[in-house]
Design a protein around this motif. Structure first.
Motif: not given
Length: 135
Positions: A66-67, A97-98, A102-105, A129-131
């Protein structure tokens, strides 16, 4: 200071770096583009929580940032922090993974923990995690 004097210290510098490890990220240089980052960490070790025997694995991380993007040296130190931890294969994969999420989103992330066979049993744990988007 000689090597033998250093080996008598209570904590060596590598151990100190590992114990102080935090997952570090930096800004994604192309946040408007969908792309994947693949990272392989082939020297993972931890200990079986039941026998205390060492477990060895290849950790494979595939993600769409992501960002933020995960910084590799901090990942190495973080992964090495599991070396003396008594933890199950399933907990390793989910905990990592968690922590990475949490660090990189990330937009999407998959972690695979491919453990070496022990006692004629080969375990691979995949968590996500995520799509996932098409690149």
């Amino acid at each position: 200071m000689t090597i033998s004097e250093k080996s008598n210290e209570s904590e060596l510098y590598g151990e100190r770096f590992i114990s102080d490890a935090e997952i570090v990220c930096f800004p994604n240089p192309s946040p408007n583009r969908t792309y994947e980052i693949s990272i392989e960490l082939p020297e993972f070790t931890c200990q079986c929580p039941f026998s205390g025997y060492p477990d060895f694995a290849i950790i494979r991380l595939l993600y769409q940032p992501g960002e933020k993007v995960l910084e590799l040296k901090s990942m190495k130190l973080y992964v090495n922090s599991f070396r003396n931890r008594k933890i199950s294969h399933e907990e390793v994969a989910n905990k990592m993974l968690d922590d990475f999420v949490a660090a990189a989103n990330p937009s999407w992330m998959q972690l695979e923990a491919d453990f070496n066979p022990r006692g004629n049993v080969h375990t691979v744990v995949r968590v996500s995690h995520g799509l996932k988007n098409n690149c």
